[in-house]
Enzyme design. Structure first.
Site, PDB file in Angstrom:
ATOM      1  N   LEU A 271       0.966  -1.158  -0.012  1.00 34.61           N
ATOM      2  CA  LEU A 271      -0.118   0.239   0.024  1.00 34.61           C
ATOM      3  C   LEU A 271       0.854   1.113   0.035  1.00 34.61           C
ATOM      4  O   LEU A 271       1.749   1.265   0.811  1.00 34.61           O
ATOM      5  CB  LEU A 271      -0.842   0.056   1.222  1.00 34.61           C
ATOM      6  CG  LEU A 271      -1.933  -1.021   1.274  1.00 34.61           C
ATOM      7  CD1 LEU A 271      -2.664  -0.989   2.670  1.00 34.61           C
ATOM      8  CD2 LEU A 271      -2.917  -1.084   0.197  1.00 34.61           C
ATOM      9  N   HIS A 272       0.781   2.243  -0.733  1.00 37.21           N
ATOM     10  CA  HIS A 272       1.530   3.253  -1.048  1.00 37.21           C
ATOM     11  C   HIS A 272       0.432   4.746  -1.321  1.00 37.21           C
ATOM     12  O   HIS A 272       1.104   5.712  -1.203  1.00 37.21           O
ATOM     13  CB  HIS A 272       2.662   3.026  -1.946  1.00 37.21           C
ATOM     14  CG  HIS A 272       2.541   3.058  -3.155  1.00 37.21           C
ATOM     15  ND1 HIS A 272       1.877   1.840  -4.114  1.00 37.21           N
ATOM     16  CD2 HIS A 272       2.371   4.210  -4.324  1.00 37.21           C
ATOM     17  CE1 HIS A 272       1.632   2.433  -5.244  1.00 37.21           C
ATOM     18  NE2 HIS A 272       1.889   3.383  -5.394  1.00 37.21           N
ATOM     19  N   ARG A 273      -0.445   4.468  -2.127  1.00 40.27           N
ATOM     20  CA  ARG A 273      -1.348   5.688  -2.422  1.00 40.27           C
ATOM     21  C   ARG A 273      -1.611   6.399  -1.432  1.00 40.27           C
ATOM     22  O   ARG A 273      -2.223   5.823  -0.543  1.00 40.27           O
ATOM     23  CB  ARG A 273      -2.250   5.093  -3.622  1.00 40.27           C
ATOM     24  CG  ARG A 273      -1.742   4.443  -4.487  1.00 40.27           C
ATOM     25  CD  ARG A 273      -2.717   4.312  -6.010  1.00 40.27           C
ATOM     26  NE  ARG A 273      -2.011   3.912  -7.032  1.00 40.27           N
ATOM     27  CZ  ARG A 273      -1.399   4.350  -7.991  1.00 40.27           C
ATOM     28  NH1 ARG A 273      -1.391   5.707  -7.815  1.00 40.27           N
ATOM     29  NH2 ARG A 273      -0.775   3.960  -8.982  1.00 40.27           N
TER      30      ARG A 273
END
Length: 367
Positions: free
Chosen positions: A209-211
């Site tokens: 997860l990075h957004r």
């Protein structure tokens, strides 16, 4: 002799350009008049991008690093353009080849065109339709000033045709990221976490997860992770996590015996994990391509994707950002009801050869 300047600005870009470099080198050995110069804009600082990183991809280190990272998007764009202009004036080229959709892609395309240098865009035509994503703006701007469009799918071809691009400038070649995946598959490296945690094939899930939409809002991130944990049947959740995201997770106090946070992995280690996983939960675009080819179920926590072929033909499903969508999706995985996916046209490991073959025809036309 046709001279190409290849631009990369972030780690994923190098995965995409590595097979193109291999194809150019092979073409040179065959006696074709082609050569390249590799420019790293330095858009992203990545401590893992050492000499070993380039050795893993079997490519040389860049000819120059513009060190244009840091600052706001506008500051970064300006720094890349100033540095790349100096590079092109010092080392003129016949063609600038940009890949993907990072800021460097757009900035270097603009700079090249203002110096009257032709631009080729690898991964042209992909669209999410979401203008809140910086990458979507980069794609739109780059494709508005590109000369040659190397596309990954028929959907991308149609996007370009609808925007008024003539068919003769659209070259459907496939996906260079898949070239790298297939070439490196036999060289994947078992990461340390495998033995440390006693991982077993198909009995763990990989998370990324990075957004900002998923990780910047603490209450949303907490609910996403808690829901994944609750729906995981207690199998290990391996989460290679960016330091910034790790701090947020630590701050919100999400912990579970099967939630295993680890440092970011190298390309060969990460894909070892993915290729042996039960499923992947992600908000990335590129990972959905790799899971499709590897045949691994992929749950994408986004409302849109610039790679719809991974949904229509592959193993990917968009489940959105509402945590309530996670339990039924994971239940499909655990019950063995997840779709299998099919082969995507031209994702066959030969994309880069097709690109280089076309570049050689550009030179002959120009002559």
């Amino acid at each position: 002799m046709i001279k190409i300047t290849i631009v990369a600005g972030a780690r994923p870009n190098f995965m995409k350009i590595a097979p193109i470099i291999h194809a150019i080198e092979a073409s040179k050995i065959d006696g074709n008049p082609i050569d390249y110069r590799l420019v790293h804009t330095g858009q992203h600082y990545d401590k893992q991008m050492s000499g070993n990183f380039f050795a893993q991809l079997e490519i040389p280190e860049p000819d120059i690093n513009l060190h244009a990272g840091g600052g706001s998007q506008a500051e970064q764009t300006a720094a890349i353009m100033v540095g790349f202009e100096k590079e092109l004036l010092t080392n003129p080229t016949d063609l600038v080849l940009v890949v993907g959709d990072v800021t460097s892609t757009m900035a270097c395309a603009i700079t090249a065109q203002k110096l009257k240098t032709k631009v080729a865009h690898v991964e042209a035509g992909i669209r999410s339709g979401d203008w809140s994503m910086p990458e979507e703006i980069n794609r739109l701007v780059t494709d508005s000033i590109t000369n040659y469009f190397y596309t990954t799918s028929e959907i991308a071809n149609q996007n370009l045709l609808k925007s008024g691009i003539s068919e003769d400038r659209i070259i459907f070649v496939g996906n260079t990221m898949i070239d790298t995946l297939l070439k490196q598959r036999s060289r994947f490296i078992k990461p340390v976490v495998w033995d440390e945690r006693g991982l077993v094939q198909s009995e763990y899930i990989v998370m990324t997860l990075h957004r900002p939409a998923n990780v910047d809002e603490e209450s949303n991130l907490r609910k996403l992770i808690e829901t994944i944990v609750e729906s995981s049947h207690d199998i290990p959740l391996i989460f290679p996590v960016h330091p910034r995201t790790a701090k947020i997770i630590q701050a919100i106090g999400v912990r579970a015996p099967n939630l295993i946070l680890i440092d970011p992995l190298s390309y060969l280690e990460f894909n070892y994990l993915v290729s042996n996983a039960k499923a992947v939960i992600t908000d990335s675009g590129g990972i959905t391509e790799e899971t499709t080819v590897l045949g691994i179920p992929c749950l994408t926590l986004r409302d849109n994707t610039e790679r719809p072929e991974t949904v229509s033909l592959g193993t990917n499903e968009l489940i959105g950002t509402n945590p309530r969508a996670i339990p039924p999706a994971l239940e499909k995985v655990f019950s063995g009801m997840w779709k299998k996916g099919t082969q995507i046209p031209l994702w066959d490991g030969n994309t880069s050869k097709r690109i280089v073959t076309h570049i050689l025809t550009i030179k002959s036309v120009n002559d």
